[in-house]
Design an enzyme around this catalytic site. Sequence first.
Site, PDB file in Angstrom:
ATOM      1  N   GLY A 282      56.405  29.662  41.491  1.00  0.00           N
ATOM      2  CA  GLY A 282      57.272  30.655  40.874  1.00  0.00           C
ATOM      3  C   GLY A 282      56.486  31.522  39.919  1.00  0.00           C
TER       4      GLY A 282
ATOM      5  CD  GLN B 137      54.816  33.078  34.543  1.00  0.00           C
ATOM      6  OE1 GLN B 137      55.603  33.130  35.471  1.00  0.00           O
ATOM      7  NE2 GLN B 137      53.957  32.093  34.374  1.00  0.00           N
TER       8      GLN B 137
ATOM      9  CB  CYS C   3      54.172  27.167  33.127  1.00  0.00           C
ATOM     10  SG  CYS C   3      54.419  28.933  32.934  1.00  0.00           S
ATOM     11  CG  LEU C   4      51.284  29.834  38.098  1.00  0.00           C
ATOM     12  CD1 LEU C   4      51.554  31.035  38.993  1.00  0.00           C
ATOM     13  CD2 LEU C   4      50.147  28.991  38.656  1.00  0.00           C
TER      14      LEU C   4
ATOM     15  CG  HIS D 247      59.702  27.161  34.891  1.00  0.00           C
ATOM     16  ND1 HIS D 247      58.962  26.161  34.309  1.00  0.00           N
ATOM     17  CD2 HIS D 247      58.914  28.274  34.841  1.00  0.00           C
ATOM     18  CE1 HIS D 247      57.800  26.652  33.910  1.00  0.00           C
ATOM     19  NE2 HIS D 247      57.734  27.924  34.231  1.00  0.00           N
ATOM     20  CD  GLU D 248      59.090  30.976  37.584  1.00  0.00           C
ATOM     21  OE1 GLU D 248      58.696  31.881  36.825  1.00  0.00           O
ATOM     22  OE2 GLU D 248      58.418  29.954  37.819  1.00  0.00           O
TER      23      GLU D 248
ATOM     24  CG  HIS E 242      58.750  32.450  32.455  1.00  0.00           C
ATOM     25  ND1 HIS E 242      57.832  32.286  31.441  1.00  0.00           N
ATOM     26  CD2 HIS E 242      58.381  31.575  33.432  1.00  0.00           C
ATOM     27  CE1 HIS E 242      56.943  31.348  31.786  1.00  0.00           C
ATOM     28  NE2 HIS E 242      57.260  30.899  32.985  1.00  0.00           N
TER      29      HIS E 242
HETATM   30 NI    NI Z   1      56.306  29.421  34.098  1.00  0.00          NI
END
Ligand code: NI
Length: 171
Positions: free
Chosen positions: A46, A51, A95-96, A137-138, A141
């Site tokens: 995701g 991000q 998370c990236l 989660h996304e 963000h």
């Molecule tokens: Ni994330």
Amino acid sequence: MALRNILTEEDPSLYKKCRAVTEFNPRLHQLLDDMAETLEQADGVGLAAPQVGVLRRVVLVLETNVPEGEEPYVIELVNPEIIEATGEQHEAEGCLSVPGQYGIVSRPAVVTVRAQDRDGNFFEVTGEGLTARCFAHELDHLEGIVFTSKCERMLTEEELQEAQNREEAEE
Ligand code: NI
């Protein structure tokens, strides 16, 4: 398409509330295409626009619950909202933007999202398990929330090592 730089946790862009998309134009399409390439390159499940430094309500989620023999596919969500969430799961997530760290987060087991596609058409989509977690989660963000702030606890070095060994054994 082009790769975008993924911001990491010290960047203030990750803690800001994102604005709705109002124009479904080539610029949005470019953003979505770039995000898809960036997500694939990073081997993630995701990615949210903040991000990559764009404070707009745009996320990608990889649907991994697919029939055997079929490839996971990316769901594009513009201006997404959770309209139904049921059950509960407590799994490790990462998370990236927070590389190498994983923590246990409480999430709904099943999540239904209403969103717009890249041309502005509304649709609804339901995800379970990892996909439900990913939707939650996304969408966090877009509110400026990074998962580390709602973790029940972070995984220890030992647990990380065990998970890694398991993964290697499966490969
Ligand atoms: Ni994330």
